[in-house]
Write a protein that holds these residues in place. Structure first.
Motif, PDB file in Angstrom:
ATOM      1  N   LYS A 209      -9.359   1.413   0.691  1.00 33.15           N
ATOM      2  CA  LYS A 209      -9.660   1.730   2.086  1.00 33.15           C
ATOM      3  C   LYS A 209      -9.481   0.472   2.933  1.00 33.15           C
TER       4      LYS A 209
ATOM      5  N   TYR B 119       0.842  -1.193   0.000  1.00 32.55           N
ATOM      6  CA  TYR B 119       0.000   0.000   0.000  1.00 32.55           C
ATOM      7  C   TYR B 119       0.881   1.248   0.000  1.00 32.55           C
TER       8      TYR B 119
ATOM      9  N   GLU C  38       0.600   5.079   0.799  1.00 34.75           N
ATOM     10  CA  GLU C  38      -0.322   5.958   1.528  1.00 34.75           C
ATOM     11  C   GLU C  38      -0.575   7.278   0.812  1.00 34.75           C
TER      12      GLU C  38
ATOM     13  N   GLY D 271      -7.488   4.403  -4.420  1.00 33.54           N
ATOM     14  CA  GLY D 271      -8.552   4.750  -3.479  1.00 33.54           C
ATOM     15  C   GLY D 271      -8.904   3.602  -2.547  1.00 33.54           C
TER      16      GLY D 271
ATOM     17  N   THR E  98      -0.964   7.989  -2.246  1.00 32.73           N
ATOM     18  CA  THR E  98      -1.924   7.903  -3.351  1.00 32.73           C
ATOM     19  C   THR E  98      -3.067   6.937  -3.068  1.00 32.73           C
ATOM     20  N   ASN E  99      -3.104   6.365  -1.861  1.00 36.86           N
ATOM     21  CA  ASN E  99      -4.119   5.354  -1.506  1.00 36.86           C
ATOM     22  C   ASN E  99      -4.130   4.215  -2.522  1.00 36.86           C
ATOM     23  N   TYR E 100      -2.941   3.822  -2.971  1.00 34.64           N
ATOM     24  CA  TYR E 100      -2.812   2.801  -4.012  1.00 34.64           C
ATOM     25  C   TYR E 100      -2.433   1.461  -3.407  1.00 34.64           C
TER      26      TYR E 100
END
Length: 218
Positions: free
Chosen positions: A111, A79, A81, A109, A83-85
């Motif tokens: 979560k 992950y 952080e 994105g 780019t929330n990738y």
């Protein structure tokens, strides 16, 4: 004189017998050590915490780590952080292949909660198959929103995700869920398709796959 000669002969015989006994004992000890070394079994392979299962074109994939050093990659998600990738890499292919394939889900994105992800302009899936034990002869397949991959599909469902209690830095999580994908082969021309060769990934499940780089648990 005879007595002295007798005593001398006796001393020689005792010495010889003592040496033979010593040599015999040493030989037995050496033989025992060799036997022990030979019969000692190798330690069991490290048990994998992650459990992954799926089918490739209706054939159950072999997902456990192989014996070759280049076929021992971890089932893992990485992950980023900023780019929330999420890049979720799951290893496996049909038993006839000399090396496990690499199935990867790329999610923007992501979560850290249960959720479902499908193809978008940012989300896609790929599968690389190998022809040699050393991961040579790679052939790639993809499911994405690009026109050249029209008709492809992907589904990634996170049903459970919890902090990893054994995390060294507190930023590892354990994810479980299901997945599937319908992919087409990658070709040299990224804008034109000449082959409809593809692979179907079905009945995919995973448990306790580590996702590294996530937020620290509260």
């Amino acid at each position: 004189m005879n007595r002295l000669f007798f005593l001398a002969c006796a001393a020689v015989i005792i010495s010889c017998n003592s040496n033979k006994t010593k040599e015999s004992t040493e030989n037995k000890e050496t033989s025992s050590a060799i036997t022990e070394t030979t019969t000692t079994t190798a330690p069991p392979a490290e048990e994998e915490i992650a459990k992954v299962s799926f089918k490739v074109n209706d054939s159950l994939a072999r997902t456990a780590k192989g014996s070759h050093a280049n076929n021992r990659d971890e089932q893992i998600g990485i992950y980023t952080e900023t780019t929330n990738y999420l890049s979720l890499g799951l290893m496996g292919d049909v038993p006839g292949r000399p090396h496990r394939g690499w199935l990867n889900f790329s999610i923007i994105g992501f979560k850290f909660e249960p959720g479902a992800y499908v193809i978008t302009k940012d989300n896609n899936a790929s599968f690389t198959r190998y022809e040699t034990e050393n991961a040579g002869g790679a052939v790639g397949y993809e499911a994405s929103s690009l026109d050249v991959f029209k008709g492809t599909e992907m589904s990634l469902n996170i049903t459970k995700i919890v902090p990893d209690p054994d995390s060294f830095n507190g930023r590892d999580w354990l994810a479980s869920g299901t997945f599937s994908a319908k992919m087409l082969i990658k070709e040299g021309n990224p804008y034109k398709r000449t082959s409809n060769e593809g692979v179907n990934i079905t009945e995919g499940t995973f448990e306790n796959v580590r996702i590294a780089g996530g937020p620290k648990a509260n």
